[in-house]
Write an enzyme that holds these catalytic residues in place. Structure first.
Site, short mmCIF file in Angstrom:
data_model
loop_
_atom_site.label_atom_id
_atom_site.label_comp_id
_atom_site.label_asym_id
_atom_site.label_seq_id
_atom_site.Cartn_x
_atom_site.Cartn_y
_atom_site.Cartn_z
N LYS A 126 0.94 -0.98 -0.08
CA LYS A 126 -0.28 -0.10 -0.14
C LYS A 126 1.23 1.58 0.04
O LYS A 126 2.08 1.31 0.28
CB LYS A 126 -0.92 0.09 0.80
CG LYS A 126 -2.18 1.16 0.95
CD LYS A 126 -3.07 0.18 0.36
CE LYS A 126 -4.70 1.07 0.10
NZ LYS A 126 -5.07 0.46 -0.46
N ASP A 166 -7.04 4.68 -4.83
CA ASP A 166 -7.28 4.16 -3.00
C ASP A 166 -8.46 5.68 -3.34
O ASP A 166 -8.28 6.77 -4.32
CB ASP A 166 -6.43 4.03 -2.13
CG ASP A 166 -7.21 2.96 -0.76
OD1 ASP A 166 -7.69 2.46 -0.87
OD2 ASP A 166 -7.43 3.87 0.17
P1 NDP Z 1 -12.79 8.07 -2.79
O1 NDP Z 1 -11.62 8.78 -2.98
O2 NDP Z 1 -13.68 8.08 -4.39
O3 NDP Z 1 -14.18 8.47 -1.94
C1 NDP Z 1 -14.22 8.41 -0.79
C2 NDP Z 1 -15.09 9.41 -0.16
O4 NDP Z 1 -15.13 8.48 1.33
C3 NDP Z 1 -15.58 10.97 -0.30
O5 NDP Z 1 -17.01 10.82 -0.28
C4 NDP Z 1 -15.03 10.79 0.80
O6 NDP Z 1 -16.01 12.24 1.21
C5 NDP Z 1 -14.79 9.87 1.74
N1 NDP Z 1 -13.96 10.10 3.18
C6 NDP Z 1 -12.85 9.90 2.64
N2 NDP Z 1 -12.31 10.32 4.38
C7 NDP Z 1 -12.98 10.70 4.59
C8 NDP Z 1 -13.07 11.21 6.17
N3 NDP Z 1 -11.82 10.97 6.69
N4 NDP Z 1 -14.41 10.98 7.15
C9 NDP Z 1 -15.35 11.35 6.20
N5 NDP Z 1 -15.21 11.12 4.36
C10 NDP Z 1 -13.99 10.46 4.20
O7 NDP Z 1 -11.95 6.69 -2.02
P2 NDP Z 1 -12.52 5.19 -2.76
O8 NDP Z 1 -14.43 5.16 -2.85
O9 NDP Z 1 -11.78 5.01 -3.59
O10 NDP Z 1 -12.38 4.50 -1.14
C11 NDP Z 1 -13.18 3.87 -0.08
C12 NDP Z 1 -12.67 3.18 0.86
O11 NDP Z 1 -12.97 1.95 -0.25
C13 NDP Z 1 -11.51 3.30 1.03
O12 NDP Z 1 -11.23 3.25 2.55
C14 NDP Z 1 -10.26 2.92 0.75
O13 NDP Z 1 -9.20 2.00 1.03
C15 NDP Z 1 -11.70 1.57 0.58
N6 NDP Z 1 -11.24 1.37 -1.27
C16 NDP Z 1 -11.12 1.21 -2.11
C17 NDP Z 1 -10.71 0.23 -3.31
C18 NDP Z 1 -10.31 1.03 -4.20
O14 NDP Z 1 -10.62 0.05 -5.43
N7 NDP Z 1 -10.78 2.19 -5.40
C19 NDP Z 1 -11.05 -0.87 -2.99
C20 NDP Z 1 -10.96 -1.36 -1.79
C21 NDP Z 1 -10.96 -0.71 -0.93
P3 NDP Z 1 -14.85 13.63 0.35
O15 NDP Z 1 -14.63 13.49 -0.97
O16 NDP Z 1 -15.75 14.95 1.11
O17 NDP Z 1 -13.60 13.02 1.19
O1 2IT Z 2 -7.83 -0.98 -0.49
C1 2IT Z 2 -8.23 -1.94 -1.64
O2 2IT Z 2 -8.10 -3.35 -2.43
C2 2IT Z 2 -7.47 -0.64 -2.82
N1 2IT Z 2 -7.45 0.41 -2.95
C3 2IT Z 2 -7.15 -1.73 -4.66
C4 2IT Z 2 -5.98 -2.05 -4.60
C5 2IT Z 2 -5.97 -2.37 -6.39
O3 2IT Z 2 -4.05 -2.23 -6.58
O4 2IT Z 2 -6.51 -2.46 -7.47
#
Ligand code: NDP
Ligand code: 2IT
Length: 444
Positions: A126, A166
């Site tokens: 990561k 992420d």
């Molecule tokens: P994005 O940046 O696309 O979206 C994140 C969302 O969560 C936004 O709406 C953001 O609001 C909100 N957010 C982030 N940090 C905070 C905080 N500290 N307090 C309140 N709201 C918050 O990220 P992802 O959708 O990609 O990721 C979301 C979660 O999913 C994370 O935990 C990530 O690790 C996990 N994840 C992502 C994967 C992926 O493929 N993208 C895969 C597996 C897990 P704002 O925009 O206002 O900050």
């Molecule tokens: O938390 C996660 O699994 C991710 N942000 C996606 C990682 C990836 O390599 O696609």
């Protein structure tokens, strides 16, 4: 002291003041007890858990870049290459002001088990930076990404370490990083996933984490004769994972009624309008107040509150430790019967325990959100064979992978006498494969 407690104490002592990292390690180690006990002497002699909890390496570096006013800015950045027993390091990059060594280490540690659960050959890693992309111009984002990769390129590669997106890192950031990597190394290889479709990205990668979460949830419900159709779903977050979780919830006949960002949350009793949400978040990069302004049925409230809404299924998809004990109590009181984590470790340890004791079916992110990284691995396959698969092909593989993960998690929990405990099932199922590969490869 038994082996597990010794290792946990060692982790805490060697990594002081890293609460998220301690939390993730504790959850995993605690639930591995029955699996470790079967082979404790050997694992202890081989220091298997000490090796598993200590990253192979952590790269920490400075990122200097110039903002639109000509001012030089400096950020901290990290890449944790945690474990490559079963494949090249693989895991996302997060850009958010809250990023520090603890956050990146917890995410990297979780990623080892998640990647193992996918059944695909990917190790755990990561990365990220405390850079805040909010409010930055495209030129500033590009300047940051180029500077970030100018340091990181030395340590990554298609067979070495393959980062992805992420929080705060989507297609735009991946594009700038890919361009700079290619420029420096002079090779056209699948060094990053989540790429744009015109330069080696995979169809369905954008949708994969959210869709996978819903495929997983559906399979979990099906295993007791239940289904998503007709259910009310509460979702937090409004980013990549949340948007496509909401989209797939609709497609499976459920009604998603909430979403949130870091400033407030939406309750939309008629169900979230996905097209509008995409327009607000993916195109305009605006706040949820714009969603509410365009949608008469929606109520916007500043601050937190998603978990106070009556729902059958809760899907936390924003960030770590966003669902607290008091939220868990509200969910249970309102009749919620299933919680599946789209984000990484969004539920605190106390809230998890409360939900499990209350009989809520709880599934941790390392299983439920593995569809994103699994599809990244499918992107790596396509890049290696220089081919491009159809949306349907990738999506059907994703679905098969999520169904398989549920079955493996469910049966590991049963085999170790903890039926229905998907936290234990996920950790044990993920661990056994890693332990086997580490053992076979000798003391390295
Ligand atoms: P994005 O940046 O696309 O979206 C994140 C969302 O969560 C936004 O709406 C953001 O609001 C909100 N957010 C982030 N940090 C905070 C905080 N500290 N307090 C309140 N709201 C918050 O990220 P992802 O959708 O990609 O990721 C979301 C979660 O999913 C994370 O935990 C990530 O690790 C996990 N994840 C992502 C994967 C992926 O493929 N993208 C895969 C597996 C897990 P704002 O925009 O206002 O900050
Ligand atoms: O938390 C996660 O699994 C991710 N942000 C996606 C990682 C990836 O390599 O696609």
């Amino acid at each position: 002291m038994n082996y597990i407690d010794e290792v946990y104490e060692r982790v805490v002592n060697q990594n002081p003041a890293q609460p998220e990292f301690h939390q993730a390690v504790k959850e995993v180690l605690d639930s591995l007890r029955p699996a470790i006990e079967r082979n404790e002497e050997k694992f202890r002699r081989d220091a298997l858990l000490e090796r598993l909890t200590t990253p192979d390496r952590i790269i920490q570096f400075r990122v200097a870049w110039v903002d639109d006013n000509g001012q030089v800015q400096v950020n901290n950045a990290y890449r944790v290459q945690y474990n490559n027993a079963i494949g090249p390091y693989k895991g996302g990059i997060r850009f958010h002001p809250s990023v520090n060594a603890s956050v990146i280490k917890f995410l990297g540690f979780e990623q080892i088990f998640k990647n193992s659960l996918t059944g695909l050959p990917i190790g755990g890693g990561k990365g990220g930076s405390d850079f805040d992309p909010k409010g930055k111009s495209d030129r500033e984002i590009m300047a940051f990404c180029q500077s970030f990769i100018t340091e990181l390129y030395k340590y990554i590669g298609a067979d070495v370490d393959v980062p992805a997106g992420d929080i705060g890192v989507g297609a735009r950031e991946i594009g700038y990083m890919y361009g700079q990597y290619k420029r420096i190394r002079g090779v056209y290889e699948g060094v990053l996933t989540g790429k744009g479709l015109s330069y080696g990205g995979s169809l369905a990668r954008k949708e994969a984490t959210g869709y996978g979460l819903l495929y997983f949830t559906e399979e979990m419900l099906k295993s007791t004769g239940d289904q998503l159709a007709g259910k009310t779903v509460a979702v937090s977050g409004a980013g990549n994972v949340a948007i496509y979780a909401i989209e797939k919830a609709w497609q499976l006949g459920a009604k998603p009624v909430t979403c949130s960002d870091s400033t407030g949350w939406i309750y939309d009793p008629e169900g979230i309008d996905v097209a509008l949400l995409k327009e607000v978040k993916e195109v305009k990069r605006a706040r949820l107040t714009e969603y509410a302004a365009a949608r008469p049925s929606a109520v916007y409230t500043p601050g937190k509150g998603v978990w106070s809404v009556k729902c059958d299924v809760a899907l936390p998809c924003a960030t770590q430790n966003e669902l607290h004990l008091e939220d868990a109590k509200m969910l249970v009181a309102n009749g919620c019967t299933a919680v599946c984590e789209g984000a990484n470790m969004p539920t605190t340890a106390e809230a998890t325990e409360y939900l499990q004791k209350a009989g809520v079916r709880f599934c941790p992110g390392k299983a439920a959100n593995a569809g994103g990284v699994a599809t990244s691995a499918l992107e790596m396959s396509q890049n290696s064979e220089r081919l491009h698969w159809s949306f349907e092909e990738v999506d059907s593989k994703l679905k098969g992978i999520m169904v398989n993960i549920f079955r493996n998690v469910d049966s590991a929990a049963k085999e170790y006498g903890m039926e229905g405990n998907y936290v234990a099932g996920a950790n044990i199922a993920g661990f056994l494969k890693i332990a086997d590969a580490m053992t076979a490869q000798g003391i390295v």
